[in-house]
Design a protein around this motif. Structure first.
Motif, PDB file in Angstrom:
ATOM      1  N   PRO A  25       0.820  -1.220   0.000  1.00  0.00           N
ATOM      2  CA  PRO A  25       0.000   0.000   0.000  1.00  0.00           C
ATOM      3  C   PRO A  25       0.847   1.261   0.000  1.00  0.00           C
ATOM      4  O   PRO A  25       2.026   1.242   0.384  1.00  0.00           O
ATOM      5  CB  PRO A  25      -0.798  -0.128   1.303  1.00  0.00           C
ATOM      6  N   ALA A  26       0.246   2.365  -0.394  1.00  0.00           N
ATOM      7  CA  ALA A  26       0.916   3.667  -0.363  1.00  0.00           C
ATOM      8  C   ALA A  26       1.065   4.144   1.077  1.00  0.00           C
ATOM      9  O   ALA A  26       0.295   3.743   1.957  1.00  0.00           O
ATOM     10  CB  ALA A  26       0.122   4.672  -1.177  1.00  0.00           C
ATOM     11  N   PRO A  27       2.048   5.026   1.355  1.00  0.00           N
ATOM     12  CA  PRO A  27       2.237   5.534   2.724  1.00  0.00           C
ATOM     13  C   PRO A  27       0.986   6.176   3.320  1.00  0.00           C
ATOM     14  O   PRO A  27       0.750   6.078   4.523  1.00  0.00           O
ATOM     15  CB  PRO A  27       3.364   6.559   2.559  1.00  0.00           C
ATOM     16  N   GLY A  28       0.173   6.830   2.492  1.00  0.00           N
ATOM     17  CA  GLY A  28      -1.042   7.454   2.993  1.00  0.00           C
ATOM     18  C   GLY A  28      -2.024   6.463   3.593  1.00  0.00           C
ATOM     19  O   GLY A  28      -2.868   6.830   4.419  1.00  0.00           O
ATOM     20  N   GLU A  29      -1.917   5.194   3.201  1.00  0.00           N
ATOM     21  CA  GLU A  29      -2.790   4.172   3.763  1.00  0.00           C
ATOM     22  C   GLU A  29      -2.497   3.946   5.243  1.00  0.00           C
ATOM     23  O   GLU A  29      -3.406   3.688   6.034  1.00  0.00           O
ATOM     24  CB  GLU A  29      -2.619   2.863   2.984  1.00  0.00           C
ATOM     25  N   ALA A  30      -1.225   4.019   5.613  1.00  0.00           N
ATOM     26  CA  ALA A  30      -0.879   3.870   7.026  1.00  0.00           C
ATOM     27  C   ALA A  30      -1.451   5.016   7.837  1.00  0.00           C
ATOM     28  O   ALA A  30      -1.959   4.821   8.947  1.00  0.00           O
ATOM     29  CB  ALA A  30       0.640   3.803   7.191  1.00  0.00           C
ATOM     30  N   LEU A  31      -1.406   6.229   7.293  1.00  0.00           N
ATOM     31  CA  LEU A  31      -1.974   7.382   7.992  1.00  0.00           C
ATOM     32  C   LEU A  31      -3.474   7.203   8.184  1.00  0.00           C
ATOM     33  O   LEU A  31      -4.006   7.460   9.269  1.00  0.00           O
ATOM     34  CB  LEU A  31      -1.691   8.664   7.200  1.00  0.00           C
ATOM     35  N   ARG A  32      -4.158   6.753   7.167  1.00  0.00           N
ATOM     36  CA  ARG A  32      -5.602   6.553   7.258  1.00  0.00           C
ATOM     37  C   ARG A  32      -5.949   5.547   8.358  1.00  0.00           C
ATOM     38  O   ARG A  32      -6.884   5.744   9.139  1.00  0.00           O
ATOM     39  CB  ARG A  32      -6.135   6.078   5.901  1.00  0.00           C
ATOM     40  N   LEU A  33      -5.178   4.476   8.439  1.00  0.00           N
ATOM     41  CA  LEU A  33      -5.419   3.456   9.462  1.00  0.00           C
ATOM     42  C   LEU A  33      -5.169   3.989  10.865  1.00  0.00           C
ATOM     43  O   LEU A  33      -6.002   3.818  11.767  1.00  0.00           O
ATOM     44  CB  LEU A  33      -4.529   2.241   9.202  1.00  0.00           C
ATOM     45  N   VAL A  34      -4.037   4.654  11.076  1.00  0.00           N
ATOM     46  CA  VAL A  34      -3.725   5.105  12.436  1.00  0.00           C
ATOM     47  C   VAL A  34      -4.667   6.224  12.888  1.00  0.00           C
ATOM     48  O   VAL A  34      -4.979   6.326  14.075  1.00  0.00           O
ATOM     49  CB  VAL A  34      -2.243   5.547  12.580  1.00  0.00           C
ATOM     50  N   VAL A  35      -5.157   7.032  11.960  1.00  0.00           N
ATOM     51  CA  VAL A  35      -6.131   8.064  12.332  1.00  0.00           C
ATOM     52  C   VAL A  35      -7.421   7.417  12.811  1.00  0.00           C
ATOM     53  O   VAL A  35      -7.992   7.803  13.845  1.00  0.00           O
ATOM     54  CB  VAL A  35      -6.396   9.022  11.154  1.00  0.00           C
ATOM     55  N   ARG A  36      -7.902   6.431  12.088  1.00  0.00           N
ATOM     56  CA  ARG A  36      -9.152   5.774  12.477  1.00  0.00           C
ATOM     57  C   ARG A  36      -9.006   5.083  13.837  1.00  0.00           C
ATOM     58  O   ARG A  36      -9.868   5.209  14.716  1.00  0.00           O
ATOM     59  CB  ARG A  36      -9.554   4.751  11.407  1.00  0.00           C
ATOM     60  N   ARG A  37      -7.904   4.378  14.028  1.00  0.00           N
ATOM     61  CA  ARG A  37      -7.694   3.674  15.297  1.00  0.00           C
ATOM     62  C   ARG A  37      -7.369   4.658  16.428  1.00  0.00           C
ATOM     63  O   ARG A  37      -7.766   4.463  17.567  1.00  0.00           O
ATOM     64  CB  ARG A  37      -6.563   2.667  15.133  1.00  0.00           C
ATOM     65  N   GLY A  38      -6.637   5.719  16.118  1.00  0.00           N
ATOM     66  CA  GLY A  38      -6.303   6.710  17.130  1.00  0.00           C
ATOM     67  C   GLY A  38      -7.522   7.458  17.622  1.00  0.00           C
ATOM     68  O   GLY A  38      -7.609   7.821  18.799  1.00  0.00           O
ATOM     69  N   ALA A  39      -8.485   7.700  16.732  1.00  0.00           N
ATOM     70  CA  ALA A  39      -9.716   8.368  17.144  1.00  0.00           C
ATOM     71  C   ALA A  39     -10.481   7.525  18.151  1.00  0.00           C
ATOM     72  O   ALA A  39     -11.052   8.043  19.114  1.00  0.00           O
ATOM     73  CB  ALA A  39     -10.585   8.655  15.919  1.00  0.00           C
ATOM     74  N   ALA A  40     -10.483   6.207  17.952  1.00  0.00           N
ATOM     75  CA  ALA A  40     -11.149   5.318  18.906  1.00  0.00           C
ATOM     76  C   ALA A  40     -10.426   5.329  20.249  1.00  0.00           C
ATOM     77  O   ALA A  40     -11.062   5.286  21.309  1.00  0.00           O
ATOM     78  CB  ALA A  40     -11.203   3.903  18.344  1.00  0.00           C
ATOM     79  N   LEU A  41      -9.100   5.411  20.212  1.00  0.00           N
ATOM     80  CA  LEU A  41      -8.331   5.490  21.458  1.00  0.00           C
ATOM     81  C   LEU A  41      -8.639   6.784  22.199  1.00  0.00           C
ATOM     82  O   LEU A  41      -8.804   6.790  23.429  1.00  0.00           O
ATOM     83  CB  LEU A  41      -6.834   5.403  21.152  1.00  0.00           C
ATOM     84  N   LEU A  42      -8.734   7.881  21.472  1.00  0.00           N
ATOM     85  CA  LEU A  42      -9.051   9.171  22.094  1.00  0.00           C
ATOM     86  C   LEU A  42     -10.421   9.121  22.779  1.00  0.00           C
ATOM     87  O   LEU A  42     -10.570   9.564  23.927  1.00  0.00           O
ATOM     88  CB  LEU A  42      -9.034  10.276  21.037  1.00  0.00           C
ATOM     89  N   SER A  43     -11.416   8.570  22.102  1.00  0.00           N
ATOM     90  CA  SER A  43     -12.750   8.458  22.691  1.00  0.00           C
ATOM     91  C   SER A  43     -12.720   7.575  23.933  1.00  0.00           C
ATOM     92  O   SER A  43     -13.361   7.885  24.949  1.00  0.00           O
ATOM     93  CB  SER A  43     -13.737   7.886  21.671  1.00  0.00           C
ATOM     94  N   ALA A  44     -11.954   6.485  23.861  1.00  0.00           N
ATOM     95  CA  ALA A  44     -11.854   5.575  25.006  1.00  0.00           C
ATOM     96  C   ALA A  44     -11.172   6.257  26.180  1.00  0.00           C
ATOM     97  O   ALA A  44     -11.589   6.094  27.336  1.00  0.00           O
ATOM     98  CB  ALA A  44     -11.094   4.319  24.603  1.00  0.00           C
ATOM     99  N   GLU A  45     -10.128   7.040  25.895  1.00  0.00           N
ATOM    100  CA  GLU A  45      -9.439   7.773  26.962  1.00  0.00           C
ATOM    101  C   GLU A  45     -10.378   8.742  27.672  1.00  0.00           C
ATOM    102  O   GLU A  45     -10.352   8.848  28.904  1.00  0.00           O
ATOM    103  CB  GLU A  45      -8.248   8.553  26.387  1.00  0.00           C
TER     104      GLU A  45
ATOM    105  N   THR B  35       1.465  -2.204  11.969  1.00  0.00           N
ATOM    106  CA  THR B  35       1.180  -2.159  10.535  1.00  0.00           C
ATOM    107  C   THR B  35       1.813  -0.934   9.887  1.00  0.00           C
ATOM    108  O   THR B  35       2.379  -1.014   8.788  1.00  0.00           O
ATOM    109  CB  THR B  35      -0.346  -2.139  10.305  1.00  0.00           C
ATOM    110  N   ALA B  36       1.749   0.202  10.561  1.00  0.00           N
ATOM    111  CA  ALA B  36       2.336   1.432  10.016  1.00  0.00           C
ATOM    112  C   ALA B  36       3.842   1.289   9.822  1.00  0.00           C
ATOM    113  O   ALA B  36       4.397   1.764   8.823  1.00  0.00           O
ATOM    114  CB  ALA B  36       2.037   2.611  10.943  1.00  0.00           C
TER     115      ALA B  36
END
Length: 388
Positions: free
Chosen positions: A151-171, A200-201
């Protein structure tokens, strides 16, 4: 082994497997009604499609899996029409999944365009899993070339943003007084998913992505080893301390191992501590990932925002809809045209970071008033990140 016999979860708990099959059957029935004659078939992607979904217990003590059902729908229509149908299909399937306490994500493509799909994380994993749940067994054959793509590097950013948002809400939920069992379980799930995303990133940045969590865990163990020619492989791990790199690798491996059993709730204090450490790992990986992709140093999240503005042509001038007067930062209208993951990443970083120095950029990126409360920012980010 046929698709009907393959497990959905790593632990393969019978009650969870049965519930997954019942949910899939209900989703496919609704999909057939919604798509009608245009439906050519569907495949199951994500952790459930790979058979790697974790098993946990819900607030009532029942065995469940929190992984969403990621359906890749193939339609006999034009590519434009297939994209336009996604919101409609997603709404219908969400209504079916909700009473079953399940989440669903929907992607669609035209049958004629399958061979031309870009190598996104989802398409690569879906092609490698080959889990057709509706339609002919060779439905995904045009995607076969993607199964070992990078995958392109931007795919890693898309994944970590989605997962990071869930972490922020959980925090935020964990930080509230009297946070209960549901908050603890959501926190544990968010930490696990972030740790899988960070590993993965690292692999995407090094050009060594693999389409399953177990394969990625094995590849991460080899990442620090010199290649055949004696040179260290490229990737953001090169910029990490040995301690941080080992931490990311071991946490990824631990998340994969834990998925093979049942994730039981820990104490609130333990999960709060783990969430803070996961945030530290997340922020470092995000910074290094974007320094590699943007080819510049990012000493602060405000500098990160400036770098993205430069990437997208810079601000159009001072004022309400261009640059913000005096600080050379883009305004609300400018950032609306950016890719969603790039718009959300700096906002997410500022909200997760303990340093309040960059907090003023979050309302602009999330298109909220400058004095919006933190809870409103977190809620807005979580809503937007669901579509990243």
């Amino acid at each position: 082994m046929t698709d009907a016999e393959r497990s959905f979860t790593a632990a393969a708990v019978p009650a969870v497997e049965r519930r997954c099959r019942e949910t899939i059957a209900a989703l496919l029935s609704r999909l057939a009604d919604s798509a009608g004659d245009a439906l050519a078939g569907a495949a199951l992607g994500g952790a459930l499609g790979r058979g790697e979904a974790p098993t946990t217990v819900d607030a009532a003590g029942a065995f469940v899996t929190g992984a969403p059902f990621e359906l890749f729908v193939v339609l006999r229509t034009t590519p434009g029409r297939a994209s336009a149908l996604v919101p409609h299909l997603a709404r219908d399937l969400a209504a079916t999944a909700r009473p079953r306490h399940a989440g669903v994500r929907v992607a669609a493509a035209a049958l004629s365009a399958l061979a031309h799909l870009p190598p996104t994380l989802e398409s690569i994993e879906c092609a490698a899993a080959g889990r057709v749940v509706s339609g002919p067994p060779d439905l995904l054959e045009p995607l076969s070339a993607l199964s070992d793509a990078q995958p392109a590097p931007g795919e890693a950013l898309r994944l970590v943003v989605r997962r990071g948002a869930a972490l922020l809400s959980a925090e935020r939920s964990l930080s509230r007084r009297g946070a209960g069992r549901a908050a603890v379980l959501a926190g544990q799930a968010a930490i696990r998913d972030v740790d899988l995303a960070l590993g993965t990133a690292l692999l995407v940045s090094a050009g060594r992505f693999r389409p399953t969590d177990r394969a990625r865990a094995a590849e991460l163990r080899l990442l620090a080893a010199p290649a055949d020619g004696g040179t260290l492989p490229e990737g953001i791990h090169v910029g990490m301390t040995r301690t941080r790199f080992r931490d990311v690798v071991e946490r990824h491996r631990a998340a994969v191992t834990a998925a093979g059993g049942v994730d039981l709730p820990e104490t609130l204090a333990e999960v709060r501590t783990q969430a803070g450490r996961a945030s530290d790992r997340f922020l470092e990986v995000l910074r290094l990932l974007e320094e590699q992709r943007l080819a510049r140093s990012l000493p602060s999240w405000t500098d990160y925002l400036r770098a993205l503005a430069t990437r997208h042509g810079g601000a159009s001038g001072p004022g309400l809809f261009g640059a913000r007067t005096g600080d050379e930062l883009p305004g609300r209208r400018a950032v609306r045209d950016w890719p969603l993951s790039e718009r959300l990443a700096p906002a997410l970083a500022t909200l997760l970071d303990w340093d309040p120095g960059d907090m003023t950029i979050a309302p602009v990126l999330l298109d909220l008033p400058d004095d919006a409360p933190r809870d409103a920012l977190v809620a807005r980010l979580a809503t937007l990140a669901a579509g990243a």
